[in-house]
Motif scaffolding. Structure first.
Motif, PDB file in Angstrom:
ATOM      1  N   ASN A  50       0.823  -1.214   0.000  1.00  0.00           N
ATOM      2  CA  ASN A  50       0.000   0.000   0.000  1.00  0.00           C
ATOM      3  C   ASN A  50       0.858   1.267   0.000  1.00  0.00           C
ATOM      4  OD1 ASN A  50       0.777   0.491   2.761  1.00  0.00           O
ATOM      5  ND2 ASN A  50      -0.949  -0.743   3.494  1.00  0.00           N
ATOM      6  N   ALA A  51       2.179   1.093   0.094  1.00  0.00           N
ATOM      7  CA  ALA A  51       3.164   2.181  -0.022  1.00  0.00           C
ATOM      8  C   ALA A  51       3.186   3.134   1.163  1.00  0.00           C
ATOM      9  CB  ALA A  51       2.968   2.978  -1.322  1.00  0.00           C
ATOM     10  N   SER A  52       2.417   2.862   2.188  1.00  0.00           N
ATOM     11  CA  SER A  52       2.374   3.778   3.336  1.00  0.00           C
ATOM     12  C   SER A  52       3.659   3.737   4.156  1.00  0.00           C
ATOM     13  CB  SER A  52       1.182   3.438   4.231  1.00  0.00           C
ATOM     14  OG  SER A  52       1.325   2.151   4.805  1.00  0.00           O
ATOM     15  N   LEU A  53       4.410   2.637   4.053  1.00  0.00           N
ATOM     16  CA  LEU A  53       5.633   2.463   4.841  1.00  0.00           C
ATOM     17  C   LEU A  53       6.886   2.479   3.961  1.00  0.00           C
ATOM     18  CD1 LEU A  53       4.265  -0.454   7.061  1.00  0.00           C
ATOM     19  CD2 LEU A  53       4.393   1.967   7.663  1.00  0.00           C
ATOM     20  N   LEU A  54       6.748   3.013   2.774  1.00  0.00           N
ATOM     21  CA  LEU A  54       7.828   2.958   1.785  1.00  0.00           C
ATOM     22  C   LEU A  54       8.857   4.050   2.056  1.00  0.00           C
ATOM     23  CD1 LEU A  54       8.602   1.316  -0.755  1.00  0.00           C
ATOM     24  CD2 LEU A  54       7.386   3.034  -2.110  1.00  0.00           C
ATOM     25  N   ASN A  55       9.751   3.791   3.014  1.00  0.00           N
ATOM     26  CA  ASN A  55      10.805   4.758   3.326  1.00  0.00           C
ATOM     27  C   ASN A  55      12.008   4.558   2.404  1.00  0.00           C
ATOM     28  OD1 ASN A  55      12.245   2.529   4.327  1.00  0.00           O
ATOM     29  ND2 ASN A  55      11.582   2.912   6.426  1.00  0.00           N
ATOM     30  N   GLU A  56      13.045   5.350   2.605  1.00  0.00           N
ATOM     31  CA  GLU A  56      14.200   5.316   1.705  1.00  0.00           C
ATOM     32  C   GLU A  56      14.887   3.948   1.705  1.00  0.00           C
ATOM     33  OE1 GLU A  56      18.379   7.777   0.847  1.00  0.00           O
ATOM     34  OE2 GLU A  56      16.881   8.550   2.254  1.00  0.00           O
ATOM     35  N   ALA A  57      15.079   3.370   2.879  1.00  0.00           N
ATOM     36  CA  ALA A  57      15.759   2.073   2.967  1.00  0.00           C
ATOM     37  C   ALA A  57      14.983   0.993   2.228  1.00  0.00           C
ATOM     38  CB  ALA A  57      15.955   1.683   4.427  1.00  0.00           C
ATOM     39  N   LYS A  58      13.674   1.009   2.364  1.00  0.00           N
ATOM     40  CA  LYS A  58      12.857  -0.009   1.701  1.00  0.00           C
ATOM     41  C   LYS A  58      12.817   0.216   0.189  1.00  0.00           C
ATOM     42  CE  LYS A  58      10.015  -1.400   5.641  1.00  0.00           C
ATOM     43  NZ  LYS A  58      10.864  -0.801   6.679  1.00  0.00           N
ATOM     44  N   CYS A  59      12.889   1.458  -0.242  1.00  0.00           N
ATOM     45  CA  CYS A  59      12.983   1.743  -1.675  1.00  0.00           C
ATOM     46  C   CYS A  59      14.235   1.091  -2.264  1.00  0.00           C
ATOM     47  CB  CYS A  59      13.021   3.246  -1.929  1.00  0.00           C
ATOM     48  SG  CYS A  59      11.467   4.121  -1.643  1.00  0.00           S
ATOM     49  N   HIS A  60      15.368   1.269  -1.599  1.00  0.00           N
ATOM     50  CA  HIS A  60      16.615   0.667  -2.070  1.00  0.00           C
ATOM     51  C   HIS A  60      16.533  -0.859  -2.038  1.00  0.00           C
ATOM     52  CE1 HIS A  60      19.197   4.167  -2.700  1.00  0.00           C
ATOM     53  NE2 HIS A  60      18.661   4.711  -1.605  1.00  0.00           N
ATOM     54  N   ALA A  61      15.951  -1.412  -0.978  1.00  0.00           N
ATOM     55  CA  ALA A  61      15.842  -2.870  -0.858  1.00  0.00           C
ATOM     56  C   ALA A  61      15.019  -3.448  -2.008  1.00  0.00           C
ATOM     57  CB  ALA A  61      15.212  -3.238   0.481  1.00  0.00           C
ATOM     58  N   ILE A  62      13.944  -2.785  -2.370  1.00  0.00           N
ATOM     59  CA  ILE A  62      13.103  -3.244  -3.479  1.00  0.00           C
ATOM     60  C   ILE A  62      13.856  -3.154  -4.801  1.00  0.00           C
ATOM     61  CG2 ILE A  62      11.072  -2.608  -4.853  1.00  0.00           C
ATOM     62  CD1 ILE A  62       9.704  -1.889  -2.166  1.00  0.00           C
ATOM     63  N   LEU A  63      14.523  -2.048  -5.037  1.00  0.00           N
ATOM     64  CA  LEU A  63      15.200  -1.836  -6.313  1.00  0.00           C
ATOM     65  C   LEU A  63      16.438  -2.724  -6.479  1.00  0.00           C
ATOM     66  CD1 LEU A  63      14.663   1.988  -6.423  1.00  0.00           C
ATOM     67  CD2 LEU A  63      13.951   0.393  -8.220  1.00  0.00           C
ATOM     68  N   LYS A  64      17.041  -3.118  -5.389  1.00  0.00           N
ATOM     69  CA  LYS A  64      18.185  -4.027  -5.458  1.00  0.00           C
ATOM     70  C   LYS A  64      17.772  -5.481  -5.634  1.00  0.00           C
ATOM     71  CE  LYS A  64      21.350  -1.299  -2.541  1.00  0.00           C
ATOM     72  NZ  LYS A  64      22.002  -1.239  -1.190  1.00  0.00           N
TER      73      LYS A  64
END
Length: 387
Positions: free
Chosen positions: A202-216
């Motif tokens: 739902n993207a409500s918890l999509l902080n910077e660290a999680k953005c990097h984790a997803i993209l990696k």
């Protein structure tokens, strides 16, 4: 007699789908045709995979007059996936697994593994969407035993079993996966292991660290769940949610993607449940289309009361019995997510392996009942409108 109910097809539940690429199907078919003319340039397939690939060629390029309408075709959402692969040598194997996903349920075919596996990192969710089974306190009351986070060891066990056997994987189910404490480690463990890894949030918890984790991680499709393009509609559908916060989080994700992962093949999608006629796809595309590659609605099914709905008269078999397996956070193996309280669970992944469950007696009995048009003997199958 039970009232007639509308049937919902899981395979093609998109409404007003808008894709990333504007190419039409003919261009994609031309690219696929070139694969067959250069077959020697691509990694070798097993005899079994080659047989499926030969059937794909027949279905796509050889006309017949036998009246058979069960032929493989390139769906609108598969077009984006095919065109997003930079390494075209992966496409033959991708097509094989796309065929398994789309055609096995139509042909009632099986092999040793499900075409698609859905893994639930957590059953907890910070939202209470009005159309979701999270509104059912039989699920969310802690003492009932349905709520928890998957351990990293259980997750690795599942992944290790699927590598090379299942290429279509989703990380999501009853809960919000970003709530799982080990989600970043889980994402890291999937890196480079699957052709088609999907992640729903739902993207409500999509902080910077999680953005990097997803993209990696090598996720192929990242789905943001949103059903409206304005307030108060958004938070009325997604109770506890904030449209402003989600917009900022997705903007952050896109900025990080552009700045640090410009070669990423990830496809982003906003997908909303078509809950009311007043929901407007034009406004959805106007807002979300600036931030993501795909925008769509999916058909609404009343998940939130699947156990107490009236018994219906549907006898058509449920496609998920030939397409998909669900593994909950605690290792329970389930044949369908409509059965969110696990009344049809076939066992626990810590006691047996995925292939044994998939080809096992309980799954086989469920399929037999559905094919015999007696799904009315199974709860909640007898109340479900999915086919």
């Amino acid at each position: 007699m039970a009232d007639m109910v509308e049937k919902y097809k899981k395979l093609d539940s998109f409404i007003n789908f808008t894709g990333k690429f504007k190419s039409d199907q003919e261009i994609v078919l031309s690219e696929i045709a070139s694969l067959f003319s250069k077959a020697n340039e691509y990694p070798s397939l097993s005899n079994y995979e080659q047989t499926i690939l030969d059937q794909i060629y027949m279905d796509l390029f050889i006309k017949n007059n036998d009246g058979n309408n069960k032929r493989f075709s390139i769906s609108k959402y598969a077009i984006d996936e095919i065109l997003s692969y930079k390494n075209k040598k992966l496409l033959p194997k991708y097509l094989v697994h796309r065929y398994r996903y789309e055609m096995f349920p139509q042909l009632y075919e099986l092999d040793n593994y499900p075409p698609h596996l859905q893994i639930e990192p957590t059953s907890f969710c910070n939202y209470r969407c009005v159309f979701c089974y999270q509104t059912d306190r039989k699920l969310t009351t802690k003492n009932n035993g349905h709520m928890g986070h998957m351990t990293i060891d259980t997750f690795k066990n599942i992944v290790d079993q699927t590598v090379g056997n299942v290429e279509f994987i989703s990380l999501a189910s009853r809960g919000e996966p970003l709530l799982c404490p080990d989600i970043e480690e889980m994402l890291a463990y999937t890196r480079g292991k699957y052709l088609n890894l999907k992640f729903n949030t739902n993207a409500s918890l999509l902080n910077e660290a999680k953005c990097h984790a997803i993209l990696k991680s090598g996720i192929k499709t990242l789905v943001f769940s949103a059903d409206a393009a304005k307030e108060p509609n958004y938070s009325e559908y997604r109770v506890n949610g904030s449209l402003e916060k989600v917009l900022k989080n997705i903007e952050r994700f896109q900025n990080i993607r552009i700045k640090y992962y410009s070669n990423s093949e990830i496809i982003t999608r906003v997908s909303g449940v078509k809950f009311e006629d007043s929901q407007d796809i034009k406004s959805m595309k106007s807002l979300w289309g600036q931030l993501v590659d795909q925008v769509t609605f999916v058909e609404y099914l009343p998940w939130e009361n699947s156990y107490i709905s009236p018994t219906n008269d549907i006898t058509i078999s449920c496609s998920d019995l030939w397409r998909r397996m669900f593994i909950w956070w605690d290792g329970k193996v389930n044949p369908c997510d409509v059965d969110y309280l696990s009344s049809l669970s076939v066992g626990n992944i810590m006691d047996n392996d995925i292939s044994s469950f998939w080809k096992g007696e309980i799954y086989s009995n469920y399929r037999t009942k559905h094919l015999s048009k007696i799904r009315c003997d199974m709860n909640p199958c007898n109340k479900c409108s999915f086919t």
